[in-house]
Design an enzyme around this catalytic site. Structure first.
Site, PDB file in Angstrom:
ATOM      1  N   TYR A 223      -9.187   5.358   6.721  1.00  0.00           N
ATOM      2  CA  TYR A 223      -9.516   5.667   8.343  1.00  0.00           C
ATOM      3  C   TYR A 223     -10.905   6.985   7.991  1.00  0.00           C
ATOM      4  O   TYR A 223     -10.182   7.957   7.680  1.00  0.00           O
ATOM      5  CB  TYR A 223      -8.896   6.217   8.593  1.00  0.00           C
ATOM      6  CG  TYR A 223      -7.676   5.198   8.912  1.00  0.00           C
ATOM      7  CD1 TYR A 223      -7.242   4.854  10.172  1.00  0.00           C
ATOM      8  CD2 TYR A 223      -6.727   4.948   7.947  1.00  0.00           C
ATOM      9  CE1 TYR A 223      -6.085   3.919  10.486  1.00  0.00           C
ATOM     10  CE2 TYR A 223      -5.776   3.506   8.371  1.00  0.00           C
ATOM     11  CZ  TYR A 223      -5.534   3.538   9.289  1.00  0.00           C
ATOM     12  OH  TYR A 223      -4.597   2.367   9.901  1.00  0.00           O
TER      13      TYR A 223
ATOM     14  N   HIS B 298       0.824  -0.998   0.217  1.00  0.00           N
ATOM     15  CA  HIS B 298       0.079  -0.129  -0.241  1.00  0.00           C
ATOM     16  C   HIS B 298       1.042   1.693   0.185  1.00  0.00           C
ATOM     17  O   HIS B 298       2.127   1.549   1.107  1.00  0.00           O
ATOM     18  CB  HIS B 298      -0.666   0.072   1.299  1.00  0.00           C
ATOM     19  CG  HIS B 298      -2.113  -0.618   0.811  1.00  0.00           C
ATOM     20  ND1 HIS B 298      -3.034  -1.197   2.180  1.00  0.00           N
ATOM     21  CD2 HIS B 298      -2.109  -2.101   0.471  1.00  0.00           C
ATOM     22  CE1 HIS B 298      -4.018  -1.710   1.318  1.00  0.00           C
ATOM     23  NE2 HIS B 298      -3.049  -2.978   0.879  1.00  0.00           N
TER      24      HIS B 298
ATOM     25  N   PRO C 189      -4.373  -0.089  18.590  1.00  0.00           N
ATOM     26  CA  PRO C 189      -4.071  -0.581  16.779  1.00  0.00           C
ATOM     27  C   PRO C 189      -4.284   0.264  15.409  1.00  0.00           C
ATOM     28  O   PRO C 189      -4.317  -0.015  14.800  1.00  0.00           O
ATOM     29  CB  PRO C 189      -5.453  -1.508  16.638  1.00  0.00           C
ATOM     30  CG  PRO C 189      -6.065  -1.468  16.989  1.00  0.00           C
ATOM     31  CD  PRO C 189      -6.098  -0.632  18.460  1.00  0.00           C
TER      32      PRO C 189
ATOM     33  N   LYS D 126       0.861  -0.364  15.141  1.00  0.00           N
ATOM     34  CA  LYS D 126       2.638  -0.633  15.423  1.00  0.00           C
ATOM     35  C   LYS D 126       2.488  -1.182  16.083  1.00  0.00           C
ATOM     36  O   LYS D 126       4.198  -1.755  16.685  1.00  0.00           O
ATOM     37  CB  LYS D 126       2.992   0.781  16.171  1.00  0.00           C
ATOM     38  CG  LYS D 126       2.826   2.407  15.407  1.00  0.00           C
ATOM     39  CD  LYS D 126       4.219   2.746  14.959  1.00  0.00           C
ATOM     40  CE  LYS D 126       4.008   3.034  13.671  1.00  0.00           C
ATOM     41  NZ  LYS D 126       4.060   2.599  11.725  1.00  0.00           N
TER      42      LYS D 126
ATOM     43  N   TYR E 242       3.954   6.354   9.930  1.00  0.00           N
ATOM     44  CA  TYR E 242       2.643   5.637   9.825  1.00  0.00           C
ATOM     45  C   TYR E 242       4.168   4.191   8.988  1.00  0.00           C
ATOM     46  O   TYR E 242       4.000   3.139   9.311  1.00  0.00           O
ATOM     47  CB  TYR E 242       1.460   5.771   8.598  1.00  0.00           C
ATOM     48  CG  TYR E 242       0.860   4.726   8.597  1.00  0.00           C
ATOM     49  CD1 TYR E 242      -0.696   4.840   9.586  1.00  0.00           C
ATOM     50  CD2 TYR E 242       0.931   3.627   7.749  1.00  0.00           C
ATOM     51  CE1 TYR E 242      -1.628   3.953   8.950  1.00  0.00           C
ATOM     52  CE2 TYR E 242      -0.511   2.502   7.073  1.00  0.00           C
ATOM     53  CZ  TYR E 242      -1.291   2.547   8.278  1.00  0.00           C
ATOM     54  OH  TYR E 242      -2.620   1.980   8.191  1.00  0.00           O
TER      55      TYR E 242
END
Length: 394
Positions: free
Chosen positions: A205, A77, A296, A300, A388
């Protein structure tokens, strides 16, 4: 009955990804280890867990010779979408920081590592009982009973507690020698596995007035999705239509619609932030969930565990090759530097995207202002992208 003695250089409690990766890295340096695990290998393989892998984690799996299956079967991704006010805003990792992440279940990471240790003749003892650890400030010892009822005593130079969030090893550290940090969140995730086509190629998200939702993927025909819920929620009370109605009102709009199907699994996942410091006591080193857990939202948890054991492997190799204790002595500080960065990032993502129960109109408006600040600023987007995908450096 006398315990059968085993002597090794490093004893490892826990055969999850952290423990097995450490054992693998040590073996490559000619350092002996014994791994002890209370669960069966099959039980771990059947515990399905999602996973987003940072580029550094992927590189370590591939470059250390564990497996390249993540590159062949995982999904790379290059970004994520932040969705709020019914509109999507893509954070382009590749363009911003030149890195990607891989969608690859933690279960598959375990399977790759377990197969590699088995092929290399690694000493991994599954399904043990009656585990206890002793003499942490000297030559650590691990007592256990194997699946056949045989009692053993492992004596090692060092002990690594990679035995998860309910760590037995962590509990052996005296209260006077530790500080523990907790943060409880007033919400949980309702997670589902659904038989449906992908709704999107990358993770979404979503922040909405009805609460947070995460749209993830598993395969071409099976998908993972989550939405914010009360921690006391009972998954059994939710039928498929109620679940999809909740997800729709949090995500659908402006031409975007979820692709739906039968719900195969459903669960409620409470979460918290936790850090145990220091991550060393005597000759005991803690790694992964035994030392820290994160919500979550920032993806991480597994990545921090892999970074911990990478640092430990470097320190142990340095000790056995040169006698230097420098890297082992600095392990806790080096690991915690990244842990606290991850705690901040995970807390930030969680607070920015979730609706706190009882929040007033100001809190909602401020949250939307924060989201707009991130997506309208290259610097804001770059911070999210770097955190991220994984911070550079040691």
């Amino acid at each position: 009955m006398a315990r059968t003695p085993i002597t090794t250089q490093v004893a490892i409690m826990g055969a999850g990804p952290a423990g097995l990766m450490l054992s693998h890295l040590l073996a490559q340096q000619g350092i002996d280890s014994v791994v002890v695990e209370i669960r069966s290998r099959r039980r771990i393989e059947e515990t399905v867990r999602a996973g987003i892998l940072e580029h550094g984690t992927v590189n370590l799996l591939v470059d250390s010779g564990v497996s390249d299956r993540v590159l062949r079967e995982g999904d790379r991704h290059d970004g994520i979408e932040l969705r709020f006010n019914g509109e999507s805003h893509r954070i382009d990792f590749k363009e911003l920081v030149g890195e990607s992440v891989w969608l690859y279940p933690q279960t598959d990471v375990f399977m790759d590592l377990a197969a590699r240790r088995e092929a290399d003749g690694g000493d991994v003892r599954y399904s043990v009982t009656d585990t206890s650890v002793h003499e942490l400030e000297g030559k650590p010892k691990v007592w256990f009973t194997d699946a056949d009822g045989q009692e053993f005593e492992v004596e090692a130079d060092f002990l690594v507690g990679a035995d998860g969030s309910r760590s037995h090893c962590r509990r052996q550290v005296p209260e006077s020698a530790r500080t523990q940090y907790f943060h409880e969140y007033p919400f949980a995730w309702f997670g589902i596995l659904a038989e449906a086509p992908r709704s999107a190629e990358e993770l979404i998200y979503a922040n909405s007035e009805h609460g947070f939702a995460l749209i993830s993927q598993r395969s071409e025909t099976v998908q993972r999705m989550y939405f914010q819920c009360d921690p006391t929620e009972n998954a059994a009370d939710w039928d498929d239509e109620r679940i999809w109605a909740e997800l729709r009102k949090r995500v659908n709009g402006n031409g975007f619609e979820l692709k739906e199907g039968p719900v195969l699994e459903k669960m409620v996942l409470p979460f918290r932030s936790f850090v145990h410091t220091p991550m060393r006591h005597g000759n005991l080193f803690l790694a992964g969930d035994a030392a820290h857990t994160v919500p979550p939202t920032g993806a991480k948890g597994l990545n921090l565990a892999i970074n911990d054991v990478r640092l430990l492997a470097e320190g142990l190799e340095s000790f056995y090759s040169s006698g230097s204790t420098g890297l082992l002595d600095s392990y806790s500080d080096r690991a915690l530097d990244r842990v606290w960065k991850a705690q901040h990032f995970s807390y930030w993502m969680t607070s920015m995207l979730h609706t706190v129960p009882g929040a007033d109109d100001f809190s909602r408006a401020r949250q939307l202002g924060e989201l707009r600040s991130v997506v309208s600023s290259r610097h804001g987007q770059a911070y999210l992208a770097e955190a991220y995908t994984g911070w550079p450096g040691r």
